[in-house]
Design a protein around this motif. Structure first.
Motif, PDB file in Angstrom:
ATOM      1  N   ARG A  36       0.858  -1.188   0.000  1.00 33.93           N
ATOM      2  CA  ARG A  36       0.000   0.000   0.000  1.00 33.93           C
ATOM      3  C   ARG A  36       0.889   1.230   0.000  1.00 33.93           C
ATOM      4  O   ARG A  36       1.871   1.307   0.753  1.00 33.93           O
ATOM      5  CB  ARG A  36      -0.923   0.009   1.218  1.00 33.93           C
ATOM      6  CG  ARG A  36      -2.022   1.082   1.143  1.00 33.93           C
ATOM      7  CD  ARG A  36      -3.009   0.943   2.288  1.00 33.93           C
ATOM      8  NE  ARG A  36      -4.143   1.848   2.118  1.00 33.93           N
ATOM      9  CZ  ARG A  36      -5.139   1.970   2.992  1.00 33.93           C
ATOM     10  NH1 ARG A  36      -5.136   1.219   4.115  1.00 33.93           N
ATOM     11  NH2 ARG A  36      -6.140   2.815   2.765  1.00 33.93           N
ATOM     12  N   ALA A  37       0.554   2.189  -0.846  1.00 30.28           N
ATOM     13  CA  ALA A  37       1.377   3.390  -0.987  1.00 30.28           C
ATOM     14  C   ALA A  37       0.481   4.597  -1.206  1.00 30.28           C
ATOM     15  O   ALA A  37      -0.621   4.473  -1.740  1.00 30.28           O
ATOM     16  CB  ALA A  37       2.348   3.242  -2.155  1.00 30.28           C
ATOM     17  N   PRO A  44      -9.447   3.142  -1.192  1.00 25.97           N
ATOM     18  CA  PRO A  44      -8.212   3.144  -1.985  1.00 25.97           C
ATOM     19  C   PRO A  44      -8.452   2.726  -3.429  1.00 25.97           C
ATOM     20  O   PRO A  44      -9.540   2.271  -3.800  1.00 25.97           O
ATOM     21  CB  PRO A  44      -7.338   2.116  -1.261  1.00 25.97           C
ATOM     22  CG  PRO A  44      -8.312   1.189  -0.625  1.00 25.97           C
ATOM     23  CD  PRO A  44      -9.494   2.035  -0.231  1.00 25.97           C
ATOM     24  N   LEU A  45      -7.403   2.887  -4.235  1.00 28.14           N
ATOM     25  CA  LEU A  45      -7.383   2.404  -5.605  1.00 28.14           C
ATOM     26  C   LEU A  45      -6.694   1.044  -5.606  1.00 28.14           C
ATOM     27  O   LEU A  45      -5.495   0.955  -5.356  1.00 28.14           O
ATOM     28  CB  LEU A  45      -6.636   3.392  -6.504  1.00 28.14           C
ATOM     29  CG  LEU A  45      -6.461   3.009  -7.974  1.00 28.14           C
ATOM     30  CD1 LEU A  45      -7.807   2.973  -8.698  1.00 28.14           C
ATOM     31  CD2 LEU A  45      -5.499   3.974  -8.671  1.00 28.14           C
ATOM     32  N   LEU A  46      -7.450  -0.001  -5.851  1.00 22.73           N
ATOM     33  CA  LEU A  46      -6.914  -1.364  -5.905  1.00 22.73           C
ATOM     34  C   LEU A  46      -6.508  -1.657  -7.343  1.00 22.73           C
ATOM     35  O   LEU A  46      -7.365  -1.787  -8.218  1.00 22.73           O
ATOM     36  CB  LEU A  46      -7.972  -2.357  -5.423  1.00 22.73           C
ATOM     37  CG  LEU A  46      -7.629  -3.847  -5.530  1.00 22.73           C
ATOM     38  CD1 LEU A  46      -6.448  -4.214  -4.650  1.00 22.73           C
ATOM     39  CD2 LEU A  46      -8.859  -4.702  -5.189  1.00 22.73           C
ATOM     40  N   ARG A  64       3.574   3.190  -8.471  1.00 22.73           N
ATOM     41  CA  ARG A  64       3.015   3.589  -7.171  1.00 22.73           C
ATOM     42  C   ARG A  64       3.587   4.931  -6.722  1.00 22.73           C
ATOM     43  O   ARG A  64       2.874   5.750  -6.130  1.00 22.73           O
ATOM     44  CB  ARG A  64       3.276   2.509  -6.121  1.00 22.73           C
ATOM     45  CG  ARG A  64       2.508   1.232  -6.365  1.00 22.73           C
ATOM     46  CD  ARG A  64       2.563   0.301  -5.169  1.00 22.73           C
ATOM     47  NE  ARG A  64       3.922  -0.112  -4.847  1.00 22.73           N
ATOM     48  CZ  ARG A  64       4.530  -1.151  -5.401  1.00 22.73           C
ATOM     49  NH1 ARG A  64       3.920  -1.866  -6.330  1.00 22.73           N
ATOM     50  NH2 ARG A  64       5.759  -1.472  -5.044  1.00 22.73           N
ATOM     51  N   ARG A  65       4.841   5.185  -7.022  1.00 17.67           N
ATOM     52  CA  ARG A  65       5.434   6.481  -6.694  1.00 17.67           C
ATOM     53  C   ARG A  65       4.708   7.596  -7.440  1.00 17.67           C
ATOM     54  O   ARG A  65       4.361   8.629  -6.843  1.00 17.67           O
ATOM     55  CB  ARG A  65       6.917   6.474  -7.070  1.00 17.67           C
ATOM     56  CG  ARG A  65       7.650   7.788  -6.825  1.00 17.67           C
ATOM     57  CD  ARG A  65       8.910   7.845  -7.683  1.00 17.67           C
ATOM     58  NE  ARG A  65       8.576   7.784  -9.117  1.00 17.67           N
ATOM     59  CZ  ARG A  65       9.461   7.494 -10.069  1.00 17.67           C
ATOM     60  NH1 ARG A  65      10.709   7.223  -9.758  1.00 17.67           N
ATOM     61  NH2 ARG A  65       9.088   7.477 -11.338  1.00 17.67           N
ATOM     62  N   ASP A  66       4.460   7.377  -8.735  1.00 21.79           N
ATOM     63  CA  ASP A  66       3.757   8.384  -9.524  1.00 21.79           C
ATOM     64  C   ASP A  66       2.322   8.550  -9.036  1.00 21.79           C
ATOM     65  O   ASP A  66       1.780   9.665  -9.030  1.00 21.79           O
ATOM     66  CB  ASP A  66       3.752   7.999 -11.006  1.00 21.79           C
ATOM     67  CG  ASP A  66       5.128   8.132 -11.650  1.00 21.79           C
ATOM     68  OD1 ASP A  66       6.035   8.692 -11.002  1.00 21.79           O
ATOM     69  OD2 ASP A  66       5.288   7.679 -12.802  1.00 21.79           O
ATOM     70  N   ASP A  73      -4.223   6.737  -3.139  1.00 23.25           N
ATOM     71  CA  ASP A  73      -3.956   5.689  -2.150  1.00 23.25           C
ATOM     72  C   ASP A  73      -4.056   4.354  -2.876  1.00 23.25           C
ATOM     73  O   ASP A  73      -5.154   3.895  -3.203  1.00 23.25           O
ATOM     74  CB  ASP A  73      -4.995   5.803  -1.033  1.00 23.25           C
ATOM     75  CG  ASP A  73      -4.935   4.658  -0.027  1.00 23.25           C
ATOM     76  OD1 ASP A  73      -3.915   3.947   0.017  1.00 23.25           O
ATOM     77  OD2 ASP A  73      -5.925   4.484   0.709  1.00 23.25           O
ATOM     78  N   VAL A  74      -2.922   3.727  -3.149  1.00 24.47           N
ATOM     79  CA  VAL A  74      -2.874   2.545  -4.015  1.00 24.47           C
ATOM     80  C   VAL A  74      -2.607   1.283  -3.201  1.00 24.47           C
ATOM     81  O   VAL A  74      -1.710   1.245  -2.355  1.00 24.47           O
ATOM     82  CB  VAL A  74      -1.788   2.702  -5.103  1.00 24.47           C
ATOM     83  CG1 VAL A  74      -1.608   1.399  -5.870  1.00 24.47           C
ATOM     84  CG2 VAL A  74      -2.162   3.833  -6.052  1.00 24.47           C
ATOM     85  N   VAL A  75      -3.381   0.249  -3.493  1.00 28.06           N
ATOM     86  CA  VAL A  75      -3.169  -1.091  -2.948  1.00 28.06           C
ATOM     87  C   VAL A  75      -2.936  -2.040  -4.112  1.00 28.06           C
ATOM     88  O   VAL A  75      -3.685  -2.016  -5.095  1.00 28.06           O
ATOM     89  CB  VAL A  75      -4.383  -1.562  -2.119  1.00 28.06           C
ATOM     90  CG1 VAL A  75      -4.188  -3.007  -1.654  1.00 28.06           C
ATOM     91  CG2 VAL A  75      -4.611  -0.646  -0.924  1.00 28.06           C
TER      92      VAL A  75
END
Length: 393
Positions: A36-37, A44-46, A64-66, A73-75
Motif C-alpha cells: 500500500r502506498a 483506496p485504488l486497488l 506507485r510512486r507516480d 492511495d494505491v493497494v
C-alpha cells in the motif's frame, strides 16, 4: 546480481509491503503479500496487473510512486503463486489446487479487510480485468467504481483477436510473403500482433517491406522470441507464469484450437498447455454479470490493441449499465504498462467520481507523455526495423 533469498528479503522490505495469512486450500495457510502506498484513505485504488504471472510489488514500484504524487492511495496484491506470495511456510511452491480465479478474487477482498476499508476503486489491466470483474461478482459490496483497462470478457476472446488482426493484414502484402515461403503462416499472428501493438500499421508495413527485401529474417526471429518471453522465462518477483499458468489454461482457455489460417493468435501457448490440466470452463459468466454491475465502469481501450481488441471493449462498456468507453489513440495493450500517465490520470478521474467525462478527455489522455516499459520496447522496435538487423538487448 541479487538472487534467491537475498532478493526476496529485499523485495519484502520495500516500503508499504504487508502480509496476511491466507488458506492454501488443503488445511494449510501461507503468507499472501500486498503493498500500500500513498496517502491512506477510506476508499483506496486497488490496482490489479495483467498476466497471469505478473508480480505487483517490484515491477510497479515507479507506478506507485507516480500515483502517490497524484494523491492516490494505491493497494496492489502479490498474486498467489507469484513473487512474494509464491510459496508455503516450508518454502515449497504452492500446489495447482491453490491457484484458481475464485481464490485469487477472495484474496483481494481479504486484503481490503486487512486494510480496514469497505470499498475500493478497482483498476484491472488485461488479465487483471477478469479478476476485477470477478471481485464484482463474488464481492459486489466491495466495489465503489471500476476501471477496466484492455478488458477480457471470456475464454472465447481469441475469436475477436483473430478477426481484428485479419481485417487489418490478411489481404495485404503479407499474403504474397506467405505464398512465396518468405514467412511461415503459423508465425504471422504472433509477430504481427507484437509489431502492431507497439508500432501500429506503419511499423507493420516497414517489417513486411523488410521481409520482402530479404533483410528482415533476424528481426522476425527476435519478434518470435518476444512473444514467447512472458511465458517461457521466469523472472523472479517480476514475471512468473510457471505456476499460475494453470489458471490461464484450465480456467481461461489460453490455448484455443488453431483454425489453420494465417494470423492465428496465441499458437505458442499450445506447446505449454501440455504441462497443465485441460480447460474445464470459466469460473464466471461475465457477459451476464456485467449487466448487474451497478457502479461506474470506465473501459480503456488502445487503438492498437490486438490482445483485447476494441470490439471486446465496446461490448464490455455497453453491457455495464453505467459504462463508458475511453479510446486511447496510438496506444497498444494495457495502458497501465504502455501509457502510465494516461492510466493514472484516468484512475484519478474515476476516483473523483467523474468517469463520464473520460470519453471527452480521451484525446488529451492519449497525448500525455508516455512512460513505462512499453515505450522502451516501441523505441527498440523502431531502431531494429530502421537498421534491418538484430542488435543485443
Amino acid at each position: 546480481m541479487i538472487k534467491g533469498a537475498a532478493l526476496r528479503t529485499r523485495v519484502a522490505a520495500m516500503p508499504g509491503v504487508r502480509r496476511l495469512r491466507r488458506p492454501v486450500g488443503d488445511g494449510r495457510s501461507f503468507d499472501l503479500h500486498y503493498v500500500r502506498a500513498g496517502p491512506p484513505g477510506d476508499c483506496p485504488l486497488l490496482i490489479i496487473p495483467g498476466g497471469p504471472g505478473l508480480a505487483s510489488v517490484l515491477p510497479y514500484h515507479h507506478l506507485r510512486r507516480d500515483a502517490a504524487a497524484r494523491g492516490l492511495d494505491v493497494v496492489m496484491v502479490e498474486h498467489r503463486g507469484v513473487g512474494l506470495s509464491r510459496t508455503d511456510d516450508d518454502g515449497a511452491d504452492l500446489p495447482f489446487s491453490a491457484l484458481t480465479v475464485e481464490q485469487v478474487v477472495d484474496d483481494l477482498a481479504a486484503v481490503l479487510d486487512d486494510c480496514g476499508v469497505r470499498r475500493a476503486v478497482v483498476y484491472g489491466s488485461s488479465y487483471g480485468t477478469y479478476l476485477a470483474q470477478g471481485l464484482g461478482v463474488r464481492h459486489p459490496g466491495r466495489v465503489q467504481s471500476m476501471v477496466l483497462d484492455s478488458p477480457m470478457l471470456s475464454a472465447h476472446d481469441d475469436h475477436a483477436q483473430r478477426t481484428a488482426l485479419r481485417e487489418l493484414y490478411l489481404d495485404g502484402p503479407l499474403a504474397g510473403l506467405i505464398e512465396s515461403g518468405v514467412v511461415a503462416a503459423e508465425e504471422t499472428g504472433q509477430v504481427l500482433q507484437v509489431v502492431h501493438e507497439f508500432g501500429g500499421p506503419r511499423q507493420v508495413d516497414r517489417l513486411l517491406r523488410l521481409m520482402a527485401s530479404g533483410r528482415g529474417d533476424r528481426v522476425w526471429r527476435w519478434l518470435i522470441g518476444l512473444g514467447e518471453l512472458e511465458t517461457a522465462e521466469i523472472k523472479r518477483f517480476v514475471m512468473e507464469f510457471d505456476l499460475v499458468g494453470v489458471i490461464a489454461f484450465a480456467e481461461l482457455g489460453f490455448a484455443p484450437k488453431p483454425d489453420g489460417r494465417p494470423l492465428d493468435v496465441n499458437l505458442y501457448f499450445g506447446d505449454l498447455a501440455a504441462a497443465y490440466p485441460p480447460f474445464r470452463g470459466e469460473p464466471f459468466d461475465l457477459t451476464n454479470a456485467l449487466r448487474r454491475f451497478h457502479w461506474p465502469v470506465a473501459v480503456l481501450s488502445g487503438d492498437h490493441d490486438i490482445r483485447t481488441p476494441r470490439a471486446i471493449a465496446q461490448r464490455v462498456a455497453a453491457l455495464a449499465p453505467d459504462g463508458v468507453l475511453v479510446p486511447l489513440a496510438g496506444t497498444g495493450h494495457s495502458a497501465l504498462d504502455t501509457h502510465r500517465l494516461a492510466a493514472l490520470t484516468a484512475a484519478r478521474i474515476v476516483v473523483g467520481g467523474r468517469h463520464r467525462e473520460l470519453p471527452r478527455l480521451a484525446p488529451r489522455l492519449a497525448d500525455l507523455p508516455r512512460r513505462g516499459p512499453g515505450k522502451v520496447l516501441s523505441s527498440l522496435l523502431t531502431a531494429r526495423l530502421a537498421l534491418g538487423r538484430i542488435v543485443s538487448l
